[in-house]
Motif scaffolding. Sequence first.
Motif, mmCIF file in Angstrom:
data_model
loop_
_atom_site.group_PDB
_atom_site.id
_atom_site.type_symbol
_atom_site.label_atom_id
_atom_site.label_comp_id
_atom_site.label_asym_id
_atom_site.label_seq_id
_atom_site.Cartn_x
_atom_site.Cartn_y
_atom_site.Cartn_z
ATOM 1 N N LEU A 126 39.862 52.055 31.417
ATOM 2 C CA LEU A 126 40.523 51.153 30.341
ATOM 3 C C LEU A 126 41.614 50.328 31.074
ATOM 4 N N THR A 127 42.109 50.858 32.115
ATOM 5 C CA THR A 127 43.306 50.022 32.874
ATOM 6 C C THR A 127 42.590 48.877 33.631
ATOM 7 N N ILE A 128 41.522 48.936 34.082
ATOM 8 C CA ILE A 128 40.854 47.989 34.752
ATOM 9 C C ILE A 128 40.471 46.868 33.658
ATOM 10 N N VAL A 129 39.965 47.152 32.583
ATOM 11 C CA VAL A 129 39.511 46.200 31.797
ATOM 12 C C VAL A 129 40.864 45.505 30.908
ATOM 13 N N SER A 130 41.880 46.436 30.465
ATOM 14 C CA SER A 130 42.923 45.657 29.817
ATOM 15 C C SER A 130 43.559 44.892 30.469
ATOM 16 N N VAL A 131 44.032 45.390 31.952
ATOM 17 C CA VAL A 131 44.869 44.444 32.806
ATOM 18 C C VAL A 131 44.253 43.330 33.390
ATOM 19 N N SER A 132 42.889 43.410 33.448
ATOM 20 C CA SER A 132 41.883 42.103 33.885
ATOM 21 C C SER A 132 42.260 41.082 32.769
ATOM 22 N N TYR A 133 41.890 41.527 31.634
ATOM 23 C CA TYR A 133 41.904 40.537 30.380
ATOM 24 C C TYR A 133 43.335 39.877 30.210
ATOM 25 N N LEU A 134 44.422 40.836 30.441
ATOM 26 C CA LEU A 134 45.638 40.419 30.214
ATOM 27 C C LEU A 134 46.073 39.498 30.963
ATOM 28 N N ALA A 135 45.721 39.672 32.527
ATOM 29 C CA ALA A 135 45.954 38.756 33.651
ATOM 30 C C ALA A 135 45.275 37.309 33.457
ATOM 31 N N ALA A 136 44.109 37.460 32.851
ATOM 32 C CA ALA A 136 43.283 36.195 32.478
ATOM 33 C C ALA A 136 44.055 35.347 31.527
ATOM 34 N N PHE A 137 44.497 36.169 30.523
ATOM 35 C CA PHE A 137 45.164 35.471 29.645
ATOM 36 C C PHE A 137 46.657 34.679 30.053
ATOM 37 N N VAL A 138 47.300 35.448 30.604
ATOM 38 C CA VAL A 138 48.702 34.752 30.942
ATOM 39 C C VAL A 138 48.490 33.665 31.960
ATOM 40 N N PHE A 139 47.597 33.725 32.763
ATOM 41 C CA PHE A 139 47.350 32.662 33.761
ATOM 42 C C PHE A 139 46.924 31.545 33.145
ATOM 43 N N LYS A 140 45.827 31.697 32.366
ATOM 44 C CA LYS A 140 45.059 30.778 31.779
ATOM 45 C C LYS A 140 45.870 30.051 30.741
ATOM 46 N N ARG A 141 46.834 30.651 30.147
ATOM 47 C CA ARG A 141 47.584 29.961 29.027
ATOM 48 C C ARG A 141 48.841 29.705 29.707
ATOM 49 N N SER A 142 49.087 29.585 31.070
ATOM 50 C CA SER A 142 50.225 29.226 31.735
ATOM 51 C C SER A 142 51.403 29.944 31.113
ATOM 52 N N LEU A 143 51.316 31.301 30.766
ATOM 53 C CA LEU A 143 52.399 31.832 30.481
ATOM 54 C C LEU A 143 53.063 32.314 31.600
ATOM 55 N N LEU A 144 52.617 32.276 32.826
ATOM 56 C CA LEU A 144 53.143 32.700 33.995
ATOM 57 C C LEU A 144 52.835 31.543 35.163
ATOM 58 N N PRO A 145 53.741 31.109 36.031
ATOM 59 C CA PRO A 145 53.472 29.912 36.733
ATOM 60 C C PRO A 145 52.386 30.347 37.777
ATOM 61 N N PRO A 146 51.430 29.227 37.916
ATOM 62 C CA PRO A 146 50.227 29.396 39.011
ATOM 63 C C PRO A 146 50.574 30.000 40.173
ATOM 64 N N THR A 147 51.916 29.984 40.693
ATOM 65 C CA THR A 147 52.287 30.509 42.197
ATOM 66 C C THR A 147 52.417 31.924 41.970
ATOM 67 N N TRP A 148 52.372 32.661 40.757
ATOM 68 C CA TRP A 148 52.483 33.929 40.945
ATOM 69 C C TRP A 148 50.840 34.697 41.015
ATOM 70 N N ASP A 149 49.843 33.616 40.932
ATOM 71 C CA ASP A 149 48.495 34.249 40.789
ATOM 72 C C ASP A 149 48.005 34.207 42.176
ATOM 73 N N VAL A 150 48.481 35.597 42.794
ATOM 74 C CA VAL A 150 48.206 35.751 44.121
ATOM 75 C C VAL A 150 46.587 36.150 44.345
#
Length: 551
Positions: free
Chosen positions: A487-511
């Motif tokens: 569940l952690t793999i799935v939830s964190v994956s979708y959460l990361a995709a959401f915050v970066f695609k919506r630019s809620l976090l700067p692209p420089t953090w997308d390591v």
Amino acid sequence: MALNVGGLVALVVFYLITLATGIWASRRSKKEARGNPSEVAIVGGRNMNFWVGLFTATATWVGGAYINGTAEIVYLPARGLVWVQAPAGFALALLIGGLFFVNPMRSKNYLTMMDPIQEAYGNTMGSLLFIPSLIADVFWFAAILASLGSTMKVILDIQGYLAIVISACIVILYTLLGGLYSVAYTDVIQLVFITASLGICIPFAMTNSATESISRTVARHVFQAPWVGKIEAQDIGRWSDDFLYLVLGAIPWQTYFQRILSASSAKQARLISYFSGMGCFMLAIPSVLIGAVAASTDWNQTAYGLPTPNERGESALILPLVLHYLCPTYVSIGGLGAIAAAVMSSGDSALLSASSMFAHNIYRKILRKKATEKDVLWVMRASVVVFGALAAALAFYSHSIYDLWFLGGELVYTLLFPQLCCALFIPHTNAYGSAAGFFFGFLLRLLAGEPSLKIPPLIHYPGCSLVDGAYVQRFPFKTVTMLVALLTIVSVSYLAAFVFKRSLLPPTWDVCQLIKEDRMFVSLPTREKQTGLQKDGSDERMEENKSDGTL
């Protein structure tokens, strides 16, 4: 007790036959390896004969720890037949593997189990997830070497370390010479030895004058508690946890995928998976009968005497003890051959598994991306030697065959199984989720404690109690840990995709370069349609680019 010269000679003959078979098979592998030697060494060129594939897949699971451990659990008064879960667990695991995992793995022409994980989550996570697989393979080989050493000490009266060293050297030699071909063809010889030798021993043990009929002791207290055993209400959670661990945790092993990926077709791979599961179940019957005989024996009527093996703390040796004290000498030698064969059939598979993944997934894909086929092959051979020596060293310090066997696979179950499932079946999971699942799952497993390593639990699940100075978790915590990691793999994956695609976090953090990969794969279908690369799976450059993402 004097040295059993006849038994020693018979064992040497068996070893020579096995070694000769491995060398003969290595010559065939050289003929097949003209175009791609590393692929031939790892998956046999993907054209393994069906019957050879079936024999090697069955022999892989029927190791020394399997036959010794099964007899031990049946014999133990506190356990019994109902606690023997490996035969049914492995049979179900191979059925599930054939139904769900064969097609996804073969459709992409993967070489190892780590390929889809590296493809989905990058090389950094691939390196981390290789560690539990390596530990499991080395512990597995160490456990079965230890079982052979203790058996030879009982039957031949030679030091266990000699058996461990000699057996490890022979397995290492023919494995590094011929790769999967040597392993597969020697497995055929070894499986025949296991079946014939144990089959011959059982009638002698069951008809010994010191032994009661096992049908009488199955449910009645004669010399000890009935060998069928029972499950207390408080142990249901623990029993179910161990069973699910065997069923699902037996799938994410390179030894299994190496067999199905070596078959000439997906249909043959599925059939090998199904029938090898049936073979594993049937080959547990001799060990069950030997354990039942041991529980039905008046040991005071034998040369072993009293106290009983259980009272002396020698229950792990119950199979060789039955062979030695309840069977004629020449018959017990045959049983020793069965155990030696079981050790080799699983040991070579474990060595080949670990060395294949290191050479292909770590050396070629990470350490040296421009490595030649010859380089990969030599690294694979060196890995066989190193991992084999490490397992032999660990075998000297093992005290419980069954605990070591179980412990070696727990990390695979709790950490690797959810990662493989997500990589194969759940789209859009990424390296962020993979990393979170790995570390959170490892932390939960560590906090649950481990009695065999004297690690006390910091999380006391329901039913956790102190038994003989050590805490025992009766709650199905291993399965809970696996599900939490999934569940952690799935939830964190979708959460990361959401915050970066919506630019809620700067692209420089997308390591992990999630946005870059997403853009690359948007254009992938068009490119595949134009070039026709999707059908033959030869777009290696795109897969390599994808696997280069780092945390």
